[in-house]
Design a protein around this motif. Structure first.
Motif, PDB file in Angstrom:
ATOM      1  N   PRO A  32       0.972  -1.396   0.013  1.00  0.00           N
ATOM      2  CA  PRO A  32      -0.428  -0.613   0.127  1.00  0.00           C
ATOM      3  C   PRO A  32       1.067   1.160   0.276  1.00  0.00           C
ATOM      4  O   PRO A  32       0.520   2.806  -0.761  1.00  0.00           O
ATOM      5  N   HIS A  33       1.698   1.459   0.718  1.00  0.00           N
ATOM      6  CA  HIS A  33       2.522   2.246   0.605  1.00  0.00           C
ATOM      7  C   HIS A  33       3.310   2.850  -1.166  1.00  0.00           C
ATOM      8  O   HIS A  33       3.350   3.768  -1.090  1.00  0.00           O
ATOM      9  N   THR A  34       3.981   2.107  -1.597  1.00  0.00           N
ATOM     10  CA  THR A  34       4.406   2.240  -2.931  1.00  0.00           C
ATOM     11  C   THR A  34       3.196   2.419  -3.705  1.00  0.00           C
ATOM     12  O   THR A  34       3.490   3.873  -3.836  1.00  0.00           O
ATOM     13  N   GLN A  35       1.962   1.908  -3.541  1.00  0.00           N
ATOM     14  CA  GLN A  35       0.924   1.868  -4.363  1.00  0.00           C
ATOM     15  C   GLN A  35      -0.089   3.894  -4.484  1.00  0.00           C
ATOM     16  O   GLN A  35      -0.062   4.422  -5.074  1.00  0.00           O
ATOM     17  N   PHE A  80      10.891   1.628  -6.338  1.00  0.00           N
ATOM     18  CA  PHE A  80      10.023   0.021  -6.125  1.00  0.00           C
ATOM     19  C   PHE A  80      10.735  -0.485  -6.983  1.00  0.00           C
ATOM     20  O   PHE A  80      10.084  -1.845  -7.603  1.00  0.00           O
ATOM     21  N   LEU A  81      11.121  -0.523  -8.738  1.00  0.00           N
ATOM     22  CA  LEU A  81      10.844  -1.092  -9.007  1.00  0.00           C
ATOM     23  C   LEU A  81      12.701  -1.747  -9.505  1.00  0.00           C
ATOM     24  O   LEU A  81      13.396  -1.780  -8.865  1.00  0.00           O
ATOM     25  N   LEU A 184       9.554  -6.713   0.669  1.00  0.00           N
ATOM     26  CA  LEU A 184       8.408  -5.362   1.930  1.00  0.00           C
ATOM     27  C   LEU A 184       9.629  -5.385   2.939  1.00  0.00           C
ATOM     28  O   LEU A 184       9.411  -5.454   3.970  1.00  0.00           O
ATOM     29  N   VAL A 185       9.136  -3.895   3.557  1.00  0.00           N
ATOM     30  CA  VAL A 185       9.309  -2.855   4.139  1.00  0.00           C
ATOM     31  C   VAL A 185       8.251  -2.230   4.933  1.00  0.00           C
ATOM     32  O   VAL A 185       7.971  -1.589   4.322  1.00  0.00           O
ATOM     33  N   ALA A 186       7.320  -2.981   5.618  1.00  0.00           N
ATOM     34  CA  ALA A 186       6.141  -1.912   6.225  1.00  0.00           C
ATOM     35  C   ALA A 186       5.799  -0.983   4.704  1.00  0.00           C
ATOM     36  O   ALA A 186       4.682  -0.367   4.657  1.00  0.00           O
ATOM     37  N   GLY A 187       4.983  -2.467   3.874  1.00  0.00           N
ATOM     38  CA  GLY A 187       4.477  -2.108   2.941  1.00  0.00           C
ATOM     39  C   GLY A 187       4.986  -1.228   1.264  1.00  0.00           C
ATOM     40  O   GLY A 187       4.181  -1.221   0.603  1.00  0.00           O
ATOM     41  N   ALA A 188       6.175  -1.129   1.611  1.00  0.00           N
ATOM     42  CA  ALA A 188       6.692  -0.425   0.752  1.00  0.00           C
ATOM     43  C   ALA A 188       7.551  -1.937  -0.792  1.00  0.00           C
ATOM     44  O   ALA A 188       8.541  -2.574   0.904  1.00  0.00           O
TER      45      ALA A 188
END
Length: 208
Positions: A32-35, A80-81, A184-188
Motif C-alpha cells: 500500500p505504501h508503494t501504491q 520500487f522498480l 517488503l518494508v512496512a508496506g513498501a
C-alpha cells in the motif's frame, strides 16, 4: 474476411500494458505504501509536449507505460522498480535530457556522453538522477548511465517489455527471481539491491 494483423506498435503497447497491469495489481494487494507513490497516467498532450521539448519520437512502448503511470512521488522507498529504480516524472525526463544534451554539445571531439535518441526513463531515486536507465529510442533497448562513466552501450535489457515482464514474474513467483530479489518494508516494495542498512531488520523477502 480477416482483419489486418496487429502492428509491432500495437503488440508493444499491449505487452507493456499487460506487464504493468500485473505489477500494479500486485502492488495494490501487497504494498500500500508503494501504491500511494504512483502518479496517474500522463495525457497524450503531455507526451506530445515532451516530444516537442526533446525532438525525440517517443516509442509506443514508453507511451503505453506513461499512459498508465507518469512517474513516482518524491518519498522514501520511491525506488520500487526492479533493480532499485524510480520511474521518472515527465518534467524530470525533459530536464535530464536537456542537461545531458547540453553536456554533449560541450565536446568538440568525438566523445559521446549522450545521444539525441536516448530518453531517460528510470533513475536512482525520484529526486536523484545521478544514475539510471535510458531507452535508446532507435533500438528500444534499456541501457545504463552513471555519473562517472556517463553511458554504458551494452544493454541491460533488450526492451521495456522484457524489463517489466521480468519484474512482474519476480513479484508473482519470487523464488524464480534472478537479477534482484523483491521484499517488503512496512508496506513498501523494496528490492534486495536497495536495502538501506537501517531497514535490514525490517525487510521481509517475498516467497512463493
Amino acid at each position: 474476411m480477416t482483419g489486418h494483423p496487429p502492428s509491432t506498435q500495437d503488440i508493444e503497447t499491449r505487452q507493456v500494458t499487460d506487464a504493468w497491469t500485473r505489477i500494479e495489481t500486485w502492488i495494490a494487494h501487497h504494498a500500500p505504501h508503494t501504491q500511494g507513490l504512483l502518479l496517474t497516467g500522463a495525457s497524450p498532450d503531455a507526451v506530445t509536449g515532451l516530444q516537442r521539448q526533446t525532438g525525440v519520437r517517443i516509442p509506443s512502448s514508453l507511451k503505453a507505460l506513461w499512459a498508465r503511470c507518469a512517474g513516482t512521488r518524491s518519498a522514501r522507498h520511491s525506488t520500487f522498480l526492479m533493480g532499485g529504480h524510480a520511474l521518472m516524472r515527465l518534467e524530470t525526463v525533459a530536464a535530464k535530457y536537456s542537461q545531458e544534451m547540453s553536456h554533449q554539445r560541450l565536446h568538440t571531439d568525438d566523445t559521446v556522453t549522450w545521444r539525441a535518441a536516448w530518453i531517460p526513463v528510470f533513475s536512482f531515486s525520484a529526486d536523484d538522477q545521478t544514475s539510471g536507465l535510458y531507452m535508446d529510442t532507435e533500438t528500444g533497448r534499456l541501457c545504463r548511465w552513471t555519473r562517472y562513466a556517463q553511458h554504458h552501450p551494452e544493454p541491460e535489457y533488450e526492451s521495456l517489455t522484457d524489463y517489466l515482464e521480468e519484474m512482474a514474474d519476480s513479484l508473482e513467483t519470487p523464488d524464480l527471481a534472478t537479477s534482484d530479489k523483491p521484499g517488503l518494508v512496512a508496506g513498501a516494495l523494496v528490492w534486495g539491491s536497495m536495502i538501506n542498512p537501517d531497514d535490514e531488520h525490517l525487510w521481509t523477502p517475498l516467497t512463493a
